[in-house]
Write a protein that holds these residues in place. Sequence first.
Motif, PDB file in Angstrom:
ATOM      1  N   GLN A   1      -4.605  23.513  19.380  1.00  0.00           N
ATOM      2  CA  GLN A   1      -4.198  22.256  18.728  1.00  0.00           C
ATOM      3  C   GLN A   1      -3.665  21.260  19.754  1.00  0.00           C
ATOM      4  O   GLN A   1      -3.981  20.059  19.714  1.00  0.00           O
TER       5      GLN A   1
ATOM      6  N   SER B   1       1.193   5.095   0.062  1.00  0.00           N
ATOM      7  CA  SER B   1       0.649   6.433   0.270  1.00  0.00           C
ATOM      8  C   SER B   1       1.772   7.405   0.645  1.00  0.00           C
ATOM      9  O   SER B   1       1.942   8.449   0.032  1.00  0.00           O
ATOM     10  N   THR B   2       2.579   7.035   1.651  1.00  0.00           N
ATOM     11  CA  THR B   2       3.559   7.966   2.224  1.00  0.00           C
ATOM     12  C   THR B   2       4.680   8.306   1.244  1.00  0.00           C
ATOM     13  O   THR B   2       5.165   7.457   0.512  1.00  0.00           O
TER      14      THR B   2
ATOM     15  N   GLN C   1      -5.970  14.195  17.417  1.00  0.00           N
ATOM     16  CA  GLN C   1      -6.509  15.517  17.057  1.00  0.00           C
ATOM     17  C   GLN C   1      -7.756  15.362  16.182  1.00  0.00           C
ATOM     18  O   GLN C   1      -8.772  16.030  16.404  1.00  0.00           O
TER      19      GLN C   1
ATOM     20  N   PHE D   1       0.868  -1.178   0.000  1.00  0.00           N
ATOM     21  CA  PHE D   1       0.000   0.000   0.000  1.00  0.00           C
ATOM     22  C   PHE D   1       0.903   1.227   0.000  1.00  0.00           C
ATOM     23  O   PHE D   1       1.689   1.419   0.936  1.00  0.00           O
TER      24      PHE D   1
ATOM     25  N   TRP E   1       8.846   4.197   2.729  1.00  0.00           N
ATOM     26  CA  TRP E   1       8.421   3.482   3.939  1.00  0.00           C
ATOM     27  C   TRP E   1       7.337   2.441   3.670  1.00  0.00           C
ATOM     28  O   TRP E   1       6.681   1.988   4.611  1.00  0.00           O
TER      29      TRP E   1
ATOM     30  N   ALA F   1       5.687  -0.962   3.446  1.00  0.00           N
ATOM     31  CA  ALA F   1       5.952  -2.351   3.833  1.00  0.00           C
ATOM     32  C   ALA F   1       6.044  -3.171   2.550  1.00  0.00           C
ATOM     33  O   ALA F   1       5.251  -2.977   1.627  1.00  0.00           O
TER      34      ALA F   1
ATOM     35  N   GLY G   1       3.642  12.734   4.837  1.00  0.00           N
ATOM     36  CA  GLY G   1       3.291  11.633   5.735  1.00  0.00           C
ATOM     37  C   GLY G   1       1.945  11.935   6.368  1.00  0.00           C
ATOM     38  O   GLY G   1       0.907  11.441   5.940  1.00  0.00           O
ATOM     39  N   SER G   2       1.980  12.827   7.362  1.00  0.00           N
ATOM     40  CA  SER G   2       0.752  13.118   8.099  1.00  0.00           C
ATOM     41  C   SER G   2      -0.248  13.923   7.273  1.00  0.00           C
ATOM     42  O   SER G   2      -1.453  13.734   7.413  1.00  0.00           O
TER      43      SER G   2
END
Length: 480
Positions: A419, A125-126, A374, A123, A156, A158, A131-132
């Motif tokens: 925050q 995405s990063t 958050q 997968f 990163w 896997a 990242g976040s």
Amino acid sequence: MTDLEDAVACLSTEEFIAGVEAAASRFDAAVYPQRELPADDWAVLAEAGVLLPVLPAAYGGRESHTEMCRVVEVLAEQNLAVAVYTAIVTGLALRPVVLWAEEEARREVLPRFAGPLAPTAGFASTEPGCGSAMSGLATTFEEVEGGYRIRGRKHWQALSATASWWVVVAKRDSGGRREYGWFVVERADGFHTSQRYDALGLKVIDYGVNEVDAFVPAHRRINVGAGSLSSMVDVYLSGRAMFGALASGFLRRIAREARAYADARRIGRSPLSAIGFVRHRLQAIDGAHAVCEALSHHVRTRLDLTSDLTPAFSAVQAVKIVAAELMVSSANHYQQLAGGEGYRSGSPTNIAAQAFLDSRVFTIFDGTNDLLSQQLAQHCLDGSGGRSLSAFLAAWPPTASAVSAHGLDLRFLDVELGQEHLVLAGRAIAYTFAVGCVLRWAAETGADAGRARTAVEFLRADIDRVRVDFGLMERLGGNA
Ligand SMILES: Cc1cc2nc3c(=O)[nH]c(=O)nc-3n(C[C@H](O)[C@H](O)[C@H](O)COP(=O)(O)OP(=O)(O)OC[C@H]3O[C@@H](n4cnc5c(N)ncnc54)[C@H](O)[C@@H]3O)c2cc1C
């Protein structure tokens, strides 16, 4: 149907899980080498059918939410890294294909994963700069004749260098509008690993930097959430939901082994477990184990990995937050009470060093806990309809029973939330949700009342710690 599909398809769930347990025993973390999983060992797992629960029956699968969870829990008890490996392929990579891909793509991809020679899938995405926050996504897609061109760099992932198939997210900015696209990419389409990472733990999984310059045929675009980020949330939730099972299996092992170690180790003339504070640490691990068993029960009985998880957003965020925190804190307790032996890789007396290294990343990956906390708090505030947060939580179904049964006083949350407060508030909400899970788990499974009470007391202490942090922030004035 292959012979494997034939043989495994007709098993009952209990027979099927018993087969997975038998295969899992050869991956025992106490003896299994800390190195990338060899293809032959993956074949052992594939042959036991670990991929079948995510696959539809029409493609030789068992199509079972319960079994997806139970497989991961069984593996996590033997070897957390092997469980994560499997959860990546099933929960993160194959599930979006099963749920959201066109029939032509499903027909092309899924049958390969039903046999004993199943490949692996990852997968992506990063990215190094993303990242976040998805706003930093730099991988792009454009429409070309017959399909799409995807270009960018991921990291990163896997199974970076070993997975044959990928689910990749990319963006297209045009006319001031951003669109996100999800694609099923075969490595040979143009997915290339340019650098390997040396991760601290989870050594059976390979990581690295991945360059994507791929042509993907049109039918392999996945129509998830029609391209808007908020409606694509489901894709990120399945991995997080599986934390319940991962944590439950892992902590069953840690609780058992920590106690056995403390009973066997002599400090002077007495066992380590005779020391009061050691018993407190053991109780913290037992409490964490009970909480995660309850979270796992919640995921297994109230959620469904074989359908859209978006409506369960808040529950899934809470499960991930609490499970990850308790895995890390319990591994820390275990390592501490194993002393110097707990700092030895490959110690013959305990698996504490490995447990610590393998679990440490759980609060970081699949969305860092701070960000998810958050988001959870913001989600509750958005739904509060002008009520104070404590009043909302007292009435909100995921937390109401915990608040009333234990008289939880959450009024410290009713201040203007910056925050930093939102992150802490999200944690308190997640712990409150977990109290409710423990109550339901105890009522529905007949779990030992003492275990449930211990679990709730530790969760209440976690909530109290958030209250203390609110006070600390106020006294410090907020700015470092
Ligand atoms: C072992 C491992 C396996 C992984 N597997 C995969 C995979 O299979 N596929 C994939 O695509 N990615 C994977 N990842 C990437 C992982 O999901 C990201 O590392 C994670 O989402 C965090 O992104 P980042 O590393 O860019 O950290 P950053 O976004 O730079 O964040 C760093 C830190 O900043 C803090 N922070 C960020 N936002 C907030 C906030 N709102 N409030 C408070 N603090 C905040 C947190 O402490 C956070 O940990 C993996 C990572 C690791 C380490």
